[in-house]
Design a protein around this motif. Sequence first.
Motif, short mmCIF file in Angstrom:
data_model
loop_
_atom_site.label_atom_id
_atom_site.label_comp_id
_atom_site.label_asym_id
_atom_site.label_seq_id
_atom_site.Cartn_x
_atom_site.Cartn_y
_atom_site.Cartn_z
N ASP A 249 -31.16 88.96 28.10
CA ASP A 249 -29.96 89.48 29.01
C ASP A 249 -30.22 89.07 30.44
O ASP A 249 -31.50 89.19 30.84
CB ASP A 249 -29.72 90.81 28.83
CG ASP A 249 -28.33 91.40 29.33
OD1 ASP A 249 -27.45 90.69 29.25
OD2 ASP A 249 -28.32 92.64 29.56
N SER B 143 -14.09 91.34 23.30
CA SER B 143 -13.16 90.96 24.02
C SER B 143 -11.77 91.91 24.04
O SER B 143 -10.94 91.43 24.70
CB SER B 143 -12.90 89.35 24.01
OG SER B 143 -12.22 89.10 22.77
N GLY C 234 -24.50 89.88 29.15
CA GLY C 234 -24.12 91.00 28.40
C GLY C 234 -24.69 91.27 26.96
O GLY C 234 -23.79 91.27 26.00
N PHE D 277 -23.44 81.54 27.57
CA PHE D 277 -22.80 82.61 28.43
C PHE D 277 -21.50 81.78 29.29
O PHE D 277 -20.77 82.23 29.79
CB PHE D 277 -23.67 83.15 29.40
CG PHE D 277 -24.25 82.07 30.54
CD1 PHE D 277 -23.64 82.00 31.66
CD2 PHE D 277 -25.22 81.05 29.92
CE1 PHE D 277 -24.02 81.33 32.88
CE2 PHE D 277 -25.75 80.30 31.07
CZ PHE D 277 -25.05 80.47 32.40
N ASP E 176 -22.83 93.43 24.32
CA ASP E 176 -21.63 93.33 23.32
C ASP E 176 -22.13 92.86 21.88
O ASP E 176 -22.94 92.45 21.60
CB ASP E 176 -21.53 91.74 23.94
CG ASP E 176 -20.64 91.56 25.15
OD1 ASP E 176 -20.36 92.83 25.83
OD2 ASP E 176 -20.60 90.69 25.91
N ASP F 154 -17.33 89.59 30.95
CA ASP F 154 -18.42 90.09 30.52
C ASP F 154 -18.58 91.39 31.61
O ASP F 154 -19.12 92.37 31.24
CB ASP F 154 -19.51 89.23 31.16
CG ASP F 154 -19.71 88.06 30.34
OD1 ASP F 154 -19.56 88.32 28.80
OD2 ASP F 154 -19.95 87.09 30.69
#
Length: 300
Positions: A70, A270, A46, A91, A49, A207
């Motif tokens: 990524d 989030s 992700g 992650f 983000d 994610d």
Amino acid sequence: MSRTSTKILAALAALPLIAGLAACASPAAGDAGAAADDVVKIGVVGKGDPQWAAFEEAAAAEDIQIEIVDFADYAQPNPALTEGELDLSQFQHIVYLADYNVSAGEDLAPIGSTAIYPLGLYSLKYDSVKDIPAGETVAVPNDASNQARALLVLQSAGLIELKSGGTIFSDLADIDEANSKVKVTALEASLTPTSLPDVAAAIINNDFVEDTGLTFEDAIAKDDPSDPNALPYVNIFAARADDTDDATYLKLVEIFQTDPAVQEALVDASGGTGVPIVTPVEDLEDSLAKVEADTKSAKG
């Protein structure tokens, strides 16, 4: 850190879980390890983000250049880190790392905490868990650590019953089908969102939630990050065992944990559900060692 985060830190302290900044010192980036002009490659799932752009900017202000690499799914970053294609990964939680280390015979290690995220159940067909008819199918991630956590969410929601009562090692075989309301199918984590048109509901990792056009507020059930058993699900920076004392890497952890722009972006990414957490590294290591031992025992 927000008032909500402070309350959650207090609730988790009984483990003991969280107590101030990571126990490692925070040396200047050039004191040891990677030189200041080296690029530190960090594997994530992700890259889009917003915390990663903020993190790159904050690191550059400390004369540390980073490259966010990524990956499409969770299975890829740890092998890349093991093989030296990455310097760090960020992650995964401790349970996921423990399962990787035991399964692959590796020794990747946590060097700092980032946040804890509730795991949510989503549906395109039903607005409430109670509306899901008996016999319908619910999708969960197929990787061991996230699957166990997903099944605990389904049990808490009253959709299934687990024979063991539920542990971090529960899998589909642990479901008491005779006493469960729904059937459960396991899919690769990135595919649970695309399964939504075909199932009653799906557990979707944070994610991938927004990729579906959903928001975090759309979850019809989720677990509680303030649960005292939450430590194994704290997300971490991971490094190769030989690099856990690298001064540049530890400085990056400190930047991530303390830079206001990074922390604000982390929470925004989030949908306000992520709770930033700073856990002493020794507590992360102790938790990893325990989960690894339990994992080895569970795997026989």
